[in-house]
Scaffold this motif. Structure first.
Motif, PDB file in Angstrom:
ATOM      1  N   ARG A   1       0.834  -1.210   0.000  1.00 63.43           N
ATOM      2  CA  ARG A   1       0.000   0.000   0.000  1.00 63.43           C
ATOM      3  C   ARG A   1       0.867   1.257   0.000  1.00 63.43           C
ATOM      4  NH1 ARG A   1      -5.219   0.286   1.004  1.00 63.43           N
ATOM      5  NH2 ARG A   1      -5.262  -1.762   2.013  1.00 63.43           N
ATOM      6  N   ASP A   2       1.971   1.242   0.772  1.00 63.19           N
ATOM      7  CA  ASP A   2       2.890   2.384   0.759  1.00 63.19           C
ATOM      8  C   ASP A   2       3.489   2.587  -0.628  1.00 63.19           C
ATOM      9  OD1 ASP A   2       2.384   2.721   3.435  1.00 63.19           O
ATOM     10  OD2 ASP A   2       4.199   1.674   4.111  1.00 63.19           O
ATOM     11  N   MET A   3       3.782   1.478  -1.318  1.00 61.39           N
ATOM     12  CA  MET A   3       4.317   1.574  -2.675  1.00 61.39           C
ATOM     13  C   MET A   3       3.307   2.203  -3.623  1.00 61.39           C
ATOM     14  SD  MET A   3       6.408  -2.008  -3.191  1.00 61.39           S
ATOM     15  CE  MET A   3       7.949  -2.349  -2.308  1.00 61.39           C
ATOM     16  N   PHE A   4       2.012   1.895  -3.433  1.00 59.69           N
ATOM     17  CA  PHE A   4       0.980   2.540  -4.245  1.00 59.69           C
ATOM     18  C   PHE A   4       1.052   4.057  -4.084  1.00 59.69           C
ATOM     19  CE2 PHE A   4      -2.145  -1.312  -4.044  1.00 59.69           C
ATOM     20  CZ  PHE A   4      -1.384  -1.954  -4.999  1.00 59.69           C
ATOM     21  N   GLY A   5       1.241   4.517  -2.839  1.00 58.90           N
ATOM     22  CA  GLY A   5       1.334   5.955  -2.598  1.00 58.90           C
ATOM     23  C   GLY A   5       2.509   6.580  -3.322  1.00 58.90           C
TER      24      GLY A   5
ATOM     25  N   MET B   1       3.946   5.422  -6.057  1.00 61.14           N
ATOM     26  CA  MET B   1       3.662   5.387  -7.497  1.00 61.14           C
ATOM     27  C   MET B   1       2.655   6.466  -7.877  1.00 61.14           C
ATOM     28  SD  MET B   1       3.442   1.243  -7.923  1.00 61.14           S
ATOM     29  CE  MET B   1       2.910   1.281  -9.636  1.00 61.14           C
ATOM     30  N   GLY B   2       1.734   6.774  -6.967  1.00 62.05           N
ATOM     31  CA  GLY B   2       0.771   7.826  -7.241  1.00 62.05           C
ATOM     32  C   GLY B   2       1.419   9.186  -7.428  1.00 62.05           C
ATOM     33  N   GLN B   3       2.645   9.349  -6.924  1.00 59.50           N
ATOM     34  CA  GLN B   3       3.406  10.587  -7.104  1.00 59.50           C
ATOM     35  C   GLN B   3       4.301  10.532  -8.335  1.00 59.50           C
ATOM     36  OE1 GLN B   3       5.525  11.366  -3.453  1.00 59.50           O
ATOM     37  NE2 GLN B   3       3.741  10.872  -2.189  1.00 59.50           N
ATOM     38  N   GLY B   4       4.163   9.450  -9.115  1.00 60.72           N
ATOM     39  CA  GLY B   4       4.955   9.315 -10.329  1.00 60.72           C
ATOM     40  C   GLY B   4       6.363   8.811 -10.087  1.00 60.72           C
ATOM     41  N   LEU B   5       6.615   8.242  -8.899  1.00 61.58           N
ATOM     42  CA  LEU B   5       7.952   7.779  -8.554  1.00 61.58           C
ATOM     43  C   LEU B   5       7.984   6.263  -8.462  1.00 61.58           C
ATOM     44  CD1 LEU B   5       8.722  10.345  -5.697  1.00 61.58           C
ATOM     45  CD2 LEU B   5       9.386  10.514  -8.112  1.00 61.58           C
ATOM     46  N   MET B   6       9.161   5.702  -8.738  1.00 58.86           N
ATOM     47  CA  MET B   6       9.347   4.265  -8.597  1.00 58.86           C
ATOM     48  C   MET B   6       9.621   3.951  -7.134  1.00 58.86           C
ATOM     49  SD  MET B   6       9.414   1.336 -10.169  1.00 58.86           S
ATOM     50  CE  MET B   6       9.591   1.784 -11.908  1.00 58.86           C
ATOM     51  N   PRO B   7       8.862   3.040  -6.511  1.00 63.13           N
ATOM     52  CA  PRO B   7       9.112   2.731  -5.091  1.00 63.13           C
ATOM     53  C   PRO B   7      10.447   2.038  -4.897  1.00 63.13           C
ATOM     54  CG  PRO B   7       7.483   1.236  -6.030  1.00 63.13           C
ATOM     55  CD  PRO B   7       7.744   2.270  -7.069  1.00 63.13           C
ATOM     56  N   SER B   8      11.013   2.234  -3.709  1.00 65.55           N
ATOM     57  CA  SER B   8      12.282   1.574  -3.385  1.00 65.55           C
ATOM     58  C   SER B   8      11.995   0.160  -2.897  1.00 65.55           C
ATOM     59  CB  SER B   8      13.017   2.371  -2.307  1.00 65.55           C
ATOM     60  OG  SER B   8      12.194   2.546  -1.171  1.00 65.55           O
ATOM     61  N   GLU B   9      13.063  -0.616  -2.744  1.00 64.17           N
ATOM     62  CA  GLU B   9      12.906  -1.990  -2.285  1.00 64.17           C
ATOM     63  C   GLU B   9      12.286  -2.024  -0.891  1.00 64.17           C
ATOM     64  OE1 GLU B   9      13.282  -4.841  -3.680  1.00 64.17           O
ATOM     65  OE2 GLU B   9      14.178  -4.226  -5.594  1.00 64.17           O
ATOM     66  N   ALA B  10      11.562  -3.081  -0.612  1.00 63.01           N
ATOM     67  CA  ALA B  10      10.938  -3.238   0.695  1.00 63.01           C
ATOM     68  C   ALA B  10      12.001  -3.336   1.778  1.00 63.01           C
ATOM     69  CB  ALA B  10      10.062  -4.487   0.701  1.00 63.01           C
ATOM     70  N   ASP B  11      11.614  -2.990   2.996  1.00 67.06           N
ATOM     71  CA  ASP B  11      12.507  -3.086   4.145  1.00 67.06           C
ATOM     72  C   ASP B  11      13.104  -4.498   4.222  1.00 67.06           C
ATOM     73  OD1 ASP B  11      13.540  -3.380   6.783  1.00 67.06           O
ATOM     74  OD2 ASP B  11      12.285  -1.715   7.451  1.00 67.06           O
ATOM     75  N   PRO B  12      14.431  -4.619   4.333  1.00 71.79           N
ATOM     76  CA  PRO B  12      15.050  -5.956   4.393  1.00 71.79           C
ATOM     77  C   PRO B  12      14.476  -6.828   5.509  1.00 71.79           C
ATOM     78  CG  PRO B  12      16.738  -4.267   4.106  1.00 71.79           C
ATOM     79  CD  PRO B  12      15.446  -3.550   4.348  1.00 71.79           C
ATOM     80  N   ARG B  13      14.024  -6.212   6.599  1.00 68.88           N
ATOM     81  CA  ARG B  13      13.477  -7.009   7.697  1.00 68.88           C
ATOM     82  C   ARG B  13      12.168  -7.683   7.297  1.00 68.88           C
ATOM     83  NH1 ARG B  13      13.025  -2.616  12.108  1.00 68.88           N
ATOM     84  NH2 ARG B  13      12.516  -1.456  10.224  1.00 68.88           N
ATOM     85  N   ILE B  14      11.366  -6.980   6.448  1.00 66.49           N
ATOM     86  CA  ILE B  14      10.136  -7.592   5.949  1.00 66.49           C
ATOM     87  C   ILE B  14      10.477  -8.809   5.090  1.00 66.49           C
ATOM     88  CG2 ILE B  14       8.205  -7.255   4.354  1.00 66.49           C
ATOM     89  CD1 ILE B  14       7.531  -5.865   6.771  1.00 66.49           C
ATOM     90  N   LEU B  15      11.439  -8.610   4.169  1.00 65.68           N
ATOM     91  CA  LEU B  15      11.831  -9.712   3.291  1.00 65.68           C
ATOM     92  C   LEU B  15      12.415 -10.869   4.099  1.00 65.68           C
ATOM     93  CD1 LEU B  15      13.447  -7.615   0.399  1.00 65.68           C
ATOM     94  CD2 LEU B  15      11.116  -8.514   0.547  1.00 65.68           C
ATOM     95  N   ALA B  16      13.219 -10.541   5.132  1.00 66.44           N
ATOM     96  CA  ALA B  16      13.807 -11.590   5.970  1.00 66.44           C
ATOM     97  C   ALA B  16      12.725 -12.338   6.740  1.00 66.44           C
ATOM     98  CB  ALA B  16      14.821 -10.971   6.936  1.00 66.44           C
TER      99      ALA B  16
END
Length: 632
Positions: free
Chosen positions: A101-105, A107-122
């Motif tokens: 959902r944060d990534m949607f926000g 993208m709504g500003q026309g920007l490419m989202p950064s990678e997810a927090d490494p702790r989430i992926l871990a």
């Protein structure tokens, strides 16, 4: 420059559809936690998430694809029975959907989202590997004491200082000159200073990763969507409703042609009975068609309130986990339709009310068991149309409110004095929770204790011309009811006169109209009152509230019900009921004025904001003595 150049339209379609899909996924995840063996529900969640990943792949959003793919792998193992749903696994999945959902926000500003927090992926990788995740609530880590309030909301505009012409209120005569066509513009036309917008809540810096990084990072339960961000400027409309608008437009065009023909005949001197009858019929037909068109256009703005309600099951679940409570949020009436702009403005008040029900209203499981209740609490959020209003209710089966305790807390915090507190009945004591700065919590936490939440609720509901009411039984629970008009575009009003000027007051506040007998006016604590069916009600003159000298003794009164009190508004005469379109005043916003409209004869009528007018009157100690009302 946007990183999605050339794909803006595709991006907007993706964000609109995927946001709804993700909200549906969140709700089904909350349901899945209650029914972990429901394979059909798990398959629905899998399909929704896969659709989001597909759209992200089409737009080449690598970070979202990576996060969605790992989450899908976890869904697949749950679906195949290789893993079983636990609270820890559900926390990790919901953290992942929150990052999407944060990534949607972004993208709504026309920007490419950064990678997810490494702790989430871990944490996702650890769940996939079958490692046991902590069952403790993810938000167990204490939030910094200086953290901002969970939901940032602008301060009420009514609190901003505004100039007054004589220290007691705006100069209404100059105001009429300013808004009346051809009137001279004077000092009253100077723009009133606007309330400074509250700065956006700073985003707390993410804590540094701990050496023994294990599971899911803390995510505050206040991460519910807020309406403070940019609002959607698109709307989905059923084609049947658009066809209705088109058909009515065609009918109005035919009636216009008929009127043009009749006008030509009359100008040529043909004024016989048949021509005049035809003119009358055409005007009546046009009146009906315009009314139908108005209703049809309003329906195109109506949206099901379920689009708003679907955000709250996850909010309630996350907050309950954080507080160590067991809460089920039950929704009903999601198909009830409300004006789109009102749905957007309702988000913040409902977020506060749902959070307050879980935080303040619901007891800990052990307390509920000791009181003979089930450990799992029930919070209900319902909506229904009642006449020309929408009724929204938030009900819990918690501990309820103690009116005496609320009175003592308000005195302790210096919000009211002892003398005022002694005059409050039980219902008025419950309304104390709406005072700015009122909180029953002694310690400020990331969830509550600042005394701004319920003040925000009342302010926002009043801006929507709505009413809020509280009913609570100690030990059984609390019900908060919100009554709203179907739309803000058209306001039913009662047009009255004071000092030979017309004013419009919202019809939603009007209970009945009475005649005023001077002999029935009595003084209580030096203020005029009237007894209506054994209820002692204060009497306020509209002229007095406006800061004018009354030109005659008032003969009529309007029994009005505001959010907190009932009173009699004394006026000179009535004009009648009307449905008006409110137009804002350009560069001027005096206290007590919601806007202006035009009457049938073309004159300007000010639409009064009664809540604001009463507050302004009390602040300036404007009091009309009984002797002034009785004097001939």
């Amino acid at each position: 420059m946007s990183e999605f150049a050339g794909m803006e339209e595709l991006l907007q379609d993706f964000l609109m559809e995927s946001t709804d899909l993700l909200s549906d996924v969140d709700n089904k995840l909350v349901e899945l936690e209650k029914r972990p063996e429901d394979k059909a529900l798990l398959n629905d969640i899998f399909r929704g998430f896969h659709t989001i990943k597909g759209g992200a792949g089409f737009l080449n959003v690598g970070p979202m694809i990576n996060l969605c793919h790992r989450t899908e792998n976890l869904f697949d193992k749950l679906r195949n029975g290789q893993l079983h749903i636990t609270a820890g696994i559900m926390d990790v999945i919901l953290d992942a959907t929150g990052i999407v959902r944060d990534m949607f926000g972004t993208m709504g500003q026309g920007l490419m989202p950064s990678e997810a927090d490494p702790r989430i992926l871990a944490a996702l990788d650890a769940a996939l590997a079958g490692e046991t995740l902590s069952e403790e609530p993810a938000a167990a880590e204490p939030a910094p004491a200086a953290a901002p309030a969970p939901v940032a909301t602008p301060a009420p505009a009514a609190a901003a200082p505004q100039p007054a012409s004589n220290g007691q209120g705006p100069d209404w005569n100059q105001l009429y000159q300013a808004v009346t066509p051809g009137g001279a513009s004077g000092p009253a036309a100077a723009p009133a200073p606007q309330a400074a917008a509250a700065p956006p809540a700073p985003v707390a810096a993410a804590p540094a990763p701990k050496p023994a990084a294990k599971p899911a990072p803390s995510k505050p339960a206040a991460s519910a969507p807020s309406s403070s961000g940019p609002q959607e400027n698109t709307i989905r409309i059923d084609t049947v409703r658009l066809d209705m608008v088109l058909n009515l437009s065609g009918e109005i065009g035919l009636t216009k042609n008929r009127l043009t023909t009749l006008r030509t005949e009359i100008l040529q001197g043909n004024r016989d009975t048949n021509t005049l009858r035809s003119l009358d019929e055409a005007i009546s037909q046009l009146d009906l068609l315009v009314g139908d068109l108005q209703n049809a256009v309003m329906k195109t703005r109506m949206q099901p309130i379920g689009r708003l309600f679907q955000k709250y099951p996850r909010l309630a679940r996350d907050l309950a986990r954080q507080l160590g409570k067991e809460v089920e949020l039950v929704l009903s009436g999601e198909e009830t339709e409300l004006d789109k702009t009102m749905i957007e403005d309702l988000n913040d008040p409902l977020v506060h009310l749902v959070r307050n029900a879980v935080d303040h209203g619901i007891e800990q499981p052990e307390e509920r068991i000791a009181a003979g209740k089930k450990p799992q609490a029930l919070v209900q959020l319902t909506a229904e149309q009642v006449g020309d209003h929408i009724l929204i209710e938030i009900t819990d089966d918690g501990k309820g409110m103690n009116a005496d305790a609320l009175r003592r807390k308000a005195i302790e915090k210096g919000l009211i004095d002892q003398e005022s507190a002694n005059t409050l009945d039980e219902k008025q004591c419950l309304q104390l929770i709406f005072l700015p700065g009122f909180s029953t919590k002694d310690q400020i936490s990331s969830v509550s204790g600042r005394g701004v939440g319920m003040d925000v609720v009342r302010t926002n509901i009043q801006k929507l011309n709505g009413r809020i009411d509280i009913n609570s039984v100690q030990g059984e629970g609390t019900r908060i009811s919100i009554s709203l008009p179907l739309t803000l575009a058209i306001l039913p009003v009662l047009v009255v006169r004071a000092c030979n000027q017309p004013f419009a007051v919202p019809l939603a506040m009007v209970r009945e109209i009475i005649t005023i007998d001077p002999s029935a006016i009595q003084e209580v604590s030096g203020k005029p009152t009237i007894v209506v069916r054994d209820e002692i009600l204060p009497l306020k003159t509209l002229a007095g509230l406006l800061g004018w000298e009354p030109t005659q003794k008032p003969y009529f009164g309007v029994l009005m019900q505001s959010a907190e009190k009932s009173f009699i508004l004394a006026i000179d005469s009535f004009v009648g009921r009307d449905d008006v379109v409110i137009k804002p005043l350009q560069n001027i916003r005096p206290k007590g004025v919601a806007g202006a409209t035009l009457s049938g004869d073309g004159s300007v009528v000010l639409v009064l904001d009664m809540e604001d007018l009463l507050t302004s009157s009390e602040a300036s100690n404007t009091v009309t003595r009984s002797a002034d009302l009785i004097a001939t």
